[in-house]
Design a protein around this motif. Structure first.
Motif, PDB file in Angstrom:
ATOM      1  N   ALA A  42      96.735 133.361 -43.466  1.00  0.00           N
ATOM      2  CA  ALA A  42      95.691 132.051 -43.830  1.00  0.00           C
ATOM      3  C   ALA A  42      95.594 131.866 -45.255  1.00  0.00           C
ATOM      4  CB  ALA A  42      94.276 132.618 -43.090  1.00  0.00           C
ATOM      5  N   GLY A  43      95.836 130.834 -45.888  1.00  0.00           N
ATOM      6  CA  GLY A  43      95.898 130.528 -47.036  1.00  0.00           C
ATOM      7  C   GLY A  43      94.202 130.173 -47.551  1.00  0.00           C
ATOM      8  N   GLU A  44      93.482 129.948 -46.694  1.00  0.00           N
ATOM      9  CA  GLU A  44      92.155 129.688 -46.817  1.00  0.00           C
ATOM     10  C   GLU A  44      91.601 130.724 -47.378  1.00  0.00           C
ATOM     11  OE1 GLU A  44      90.286 128.655 -42.828  1.00  0.00           O
ATOM     12  OE2 GLU A  44      92.530 128.024 -42.621  1.00  0.00           O
ATOM     13  N   CYS A  45      91.860 131.959 -47.211  1.00  0.00           N
ATOM     14  CA  CYS A  45      91.342 133.406 -47.746  1.00  0.00           C
ATOM     15  C   CYS A  45      91.818 133.565 -49.007  1.00  0.00           C
ATOM     16  CB  CYS A  45      91.806 134.487 -46.819  1.00  0.00           C
ATOM     17  SG  CYS A  45      91.445 134.328 -45.013  1.00  0.00           S
ATOM     18  N   ASP A  46      92.674 132.990 -49.674  1.00  0.00           N
ATOM     19  CA  ASP A  46      93.410 133.312 -50.947  1.00  0.00           C
ATOM     20  C   ASP A  46      92.350 132.991 -51.927  1.00  0.00           C
ATOM     21  OD1 ASP A  46      95.704 133.744 -49.900  1.00  0.00           O
ATOM     22  OD2 ASP A  46      96.811 131.731 -50.376  1.00  0.00           O
ATOM     23  N   LYS A  47      91.232 132.217 -51.972  1.00  0.00           N
ATOM     24  CA  LYS A  47      90.610 131.775 -53.180  1.00  0.00           C
ATOM     25  C   LYS A  47      89.369 132.957 -53.028  1.00  0.00           C
ATOM     26  CE  LYS A  47      87.064 129.361 -49.781  1.00  0.00           C
ATOM     27  NZ  LYS A  47      86.417 128.214 -49.382  1.00  0.00           N
ATOM     28  N   PHE A  48      88.943 133.595 -51.991  1.00  0.00           N
ATOM     29  CA  PHE A  48      88.192 134.681 -51.988  1.00  0.00           C
ATOM     30  C   PHE A  48      88.821 136.001 -52.629  1.00  0.00           C
ATOM     31  CE2 PHE A  48      86.554 132.696 -47.941  1.00  0.00           C
ATOM     32  CZ  PHE A  48      85.434 132.325 -48.460  1.00  0.00           C
ATOM     33  N   ALA A  49      90.148 136.088 -52.351  1.00  0.00           N
ATOM     34  CA  ALA A  49      91.322 137.101 -52.933  1.00  0.00           C
ATOM     35  C   ALA A  49      91.023 136.898 -54.728  1.00  0.00           C
ATOM     36  CB  ALA A  49      92.579 137.072 -52.637  1.00  0.00           C
ATOM     37  N   LYS A  50      91.248 135.554 -54.825  1.00  0.00           N
ATOM     38  CA  LYS A  50      91.196 135.376 -56.367  1.00  0.00           C
ATOM     39  C   LYS A  50      89.915 135.596 -56.906  1.00  0.00           C
ATOM     40  CE  LYS A  50      94.464 131.687 -55.997  1.00  0.00           C
ATOM     41  NZ  LYS A  50      94.709 130.359 -56.281  1.00  0.00           N
ATOM     42  N   TYR A  51      88.636 135.242 -56.299  1.00  0.00           N
ATOM     43  CA  TYR A  51      87.268 135.442 -56.829  1.00  0.00           C
ATOM     44  C   TYR A  51      87.027 137.103 -56.934  1.00  0.00           C
ATOM     45  CZ  TYR A  51      86.416 130.813 -55.352  1.00  0.00           C
ATOM     46  OH  TYR A  51      86.504 129.459 -54.856  1.00  0.00           O
ATOM     47  N   TYR A  52      87.361 137.896 -56.058  1.00  0.00           N
ATOM     48  CA  TYR A  52      87.078 139.560 -56.191  1.00  0.00           C
ATOM     49  C   TYR A  52      88.292 139.844 -57.089  1.00  0.00           C
ATOM     50  CZ  TYR A  52      90.475 141.767 -53.014  1.00  0.00           C
ATOM     51  OH  TYR A  52      91.676 142.216 -52.634  1.00  0.00           O
ATOM     52  N   ARG A  53      89.315 139.484 -57.195  1.00  0.00           N
ATOM     53  CA  ARG A  53      90.192 140.193 -58.095  1.00  0.00           C
ATOM     54  C   ARG A  53      89.604 139.752 -59.808  1.00  0.00           C
ATOM     55  NH1 ARG A  53      95.018 138.610 -54.465  1.00  0.00           N
ATOM     56  NH2 ARG A  53      94.966 140.311 -53.187  1.00  0.00           N
ATOM     57  N   SER A  54      88.927 138.546 -59.780  1.00  0.00           N
ATOM     58  CA  SER A  54      88.505 138.207 -61.094  1.00  0.00           C
ATOM     59  C   SER A  54      87.115 138.858 -61.499  1.00  0.00           C
ATOM     60  CB  SER A  54      88.504 136.892 -61.514  1.00  0.00           C
ATOM     61  OG  SER A  54      87.566 136.210 -60.520  1.00  0.00           O
ATOM     62  N   LEU A  55      86.643 139.510 -60.570  1.00  0.00           N
ATOM     63  CA  LEU A  55      85.044 139.805 -60.677  1.00  0.00           C
ATOM     64  C   LEU A  55      85.227 141.403 -60.595  1.00  0.00           C
ATOM     65  CD1 LEU A  55      83.180 137.524 -58.441  1.00  0.00           C
ATOM     66  CD2 LEU A  55      82.818 137.626 -60.858  1.00  0.00           C
ATOM     67  N   CYS A  56      85.918 141.855 -60.055  1.00  0.00           N
ATOM     68  CA  CYS A  56      85.947 143.595 -59.635  1.00  0.00           C
ATOM     69  C   CYS A  56      86.663 144.289 -60.494  1.00  0.00           C
ATOM     70  CB  CYS A  56      86.221 143.661 -58.319  1.00  0.00           C
ATOM     71  SG  CYS A  56      85.232 142.921 -56.991  1.00  0.00           S
ATOM     72  N   PRO A  57      86.383 145.494 -60.916  1.00  0.00           N
ATOM     73  CA  PRO A  57      87.423 146.298 -61.611  1.00  0.00           C
ATOM     74  C   PRO A  57      88.284 147.047 -60.536  1.00  0.00           C
ATOM     75  CG  PRO A  57      85.042 147.018 -62.099  1.00  0.00           C
ATOM     76  CD  PRO A  57      84.886 145.784 -61.276  1.00  0.00           C
ATOM     77  N   GLY A  58      89.605 146.971 -61.054  1.00  0.00           N
ATOM     78  CA  GLY A  58      90.475 147.472 -60.137  1.00  0.00           C
ATOM     79  C   GLY A  58      90.292 148.904 -59.708  1.00  0.00           C
ATOM     80  N   GLU A  59      89.604 149.608 -60.366  1.00  0.00           N
ATOM     81  CA  GLU A  59      89.303 151.109 -59.661  1.00  0.00           C
ATOM     82  C   GLU A  59      88.499 150.936 -58.461  1.00  0.00           C
ATOM     83  OE1 GLU A  59      88.590 150.320 -62.911  1.00  0.00           O
ATOM     84  OE2 GLU A  59      90.328 151.209 -63.692  1.00  0.00           O
ATOM     85  N   TRP A  60      87.462 149.969 -58.469  1.00  0.00           N
ATOM     86  CA  TRP A  60      86.674 149.691 -57.228  1.00  0.00           C
ATOM     87  C   TRP A  60      87.379 149.375 -55.962  1.00  0.00           C
ATOM     88  CZ3 TRP A  60      81.615 146.864 -59.019  1.00  0.00           C
ATOM     89  CH2 TRP A  60      80.808 147.486 -60.074  1.00  0.00           C
ATOM     90  N   VAL A  61      88.386 148.258 -56.463  1.00  0.00           N
ATOM     91  CA  VAL A  61      89.016 147.797 -55.123  1.00  0.00           C
ATOM     92  C   VAL A  61      90.121 148.630 -54.577  1.00  0.00           C
ATOM     93  CG1 VAL A  61      90.906 145.817 -54.850  1.00  0.00           C
ATOM     94  CG2 VAL A  61      88.976 145.270 -56.087  1.00  0.00           C
ATOM     95  N   ASP A  62      90.734 149.500 -55.618  1.00  0.00           N
ATOM     96  CA  ASP A  62      91.441 150.522 -55.104  1.00  0.00           C
ATOM     97  C   ASP A  62      90.770 151.508 -54.134  1.00  0.00           C
ATOM     98  OD1 ASP A  62      93.592 149.629 -56.545  1.00  0.00           O
ATOM     99  OD2 ASP A  62      93.473 151.054 -58.153  1.00  0.00           O
ATOM    100  N   LYS A  63      89.538 152.052 -54.517  1.00  0.00           N
ATOM    101  CA  LYS A  63      88.770 152.963 -53.709  1.00  0.00           C
ATOM    102  C   LYS A  63      88.197 152.450 -52.521  1.00  0.00           C
ATOM    103  CE  LYS A  63      84.529 155.582 -54.414  1.00  0.00           C
ATOM    104  NZ  LYS A  63      83.329 155.900 -55.111  1.00  0.00           N
ATOM    105  N   TRP A  64      87.752 151.062 -52.595  1.00  0.00           N
ATOM    106  CA  TRP A  64      87.319 150.410 -51.463  1.00  0.00           C
ATOM    107  C   TRP A  64      88.663 150.278 -50.420  1.00  0.00           C
ATOM    108  CZ3 TRP A  64      84.667 145.889 -54.453  1.00  0.00           C
ATOM    109  CH2 TRP A  64      83.272 146.627 -54.897  1.00  0.00           C
TER     110      TRP A  64
END
Length: 77
Positions: A42-64
């Motif tokens: 679903a392409g509509e989810c891409d915007k949320f991916a961009k948002y969290y990737r720009s806001l969240c530290p990579g270490e947090w995302v990896d852990k989650w």
């Protein structure tokens, strides 16, 4: 030389303070809820991916991501 355009998540009035950790977490949750309901492609989810990737530290995302895979993620997915 091509110009690089940097963007971040738009202003979200649910998060008025300068501490963006809750904003980061919420966008991460929104992305995974979107994928769960609409599917991986679903392409509509891409915007949320961009948002969290720009806001969240990579270490947090990896852990989650590890926690989600192991079934120990505490968030409401």
């Amino acid at each position: 030389m091509d110009e690089i355009e940097l963007k971040t998540a738009p202003v979200d009035f649910r998060f008025p303070t300068t501490n963006q950790s809750r904003h980061c977490f919420t966008r991460y949750i929104e992305f995974h809820r979107c994928v769960a309901s609409k599917g991986e492609e679903a392409g509509e989810c891409d915007k949320f991916a961009k948002y969290y990737r720009s806001l969240c530290p990579g270490e947090w995302v990896d852990k989650w991501n590890e926690q989600r895979e192991s079934g120990t993620f505490a968030g409401p997915l």
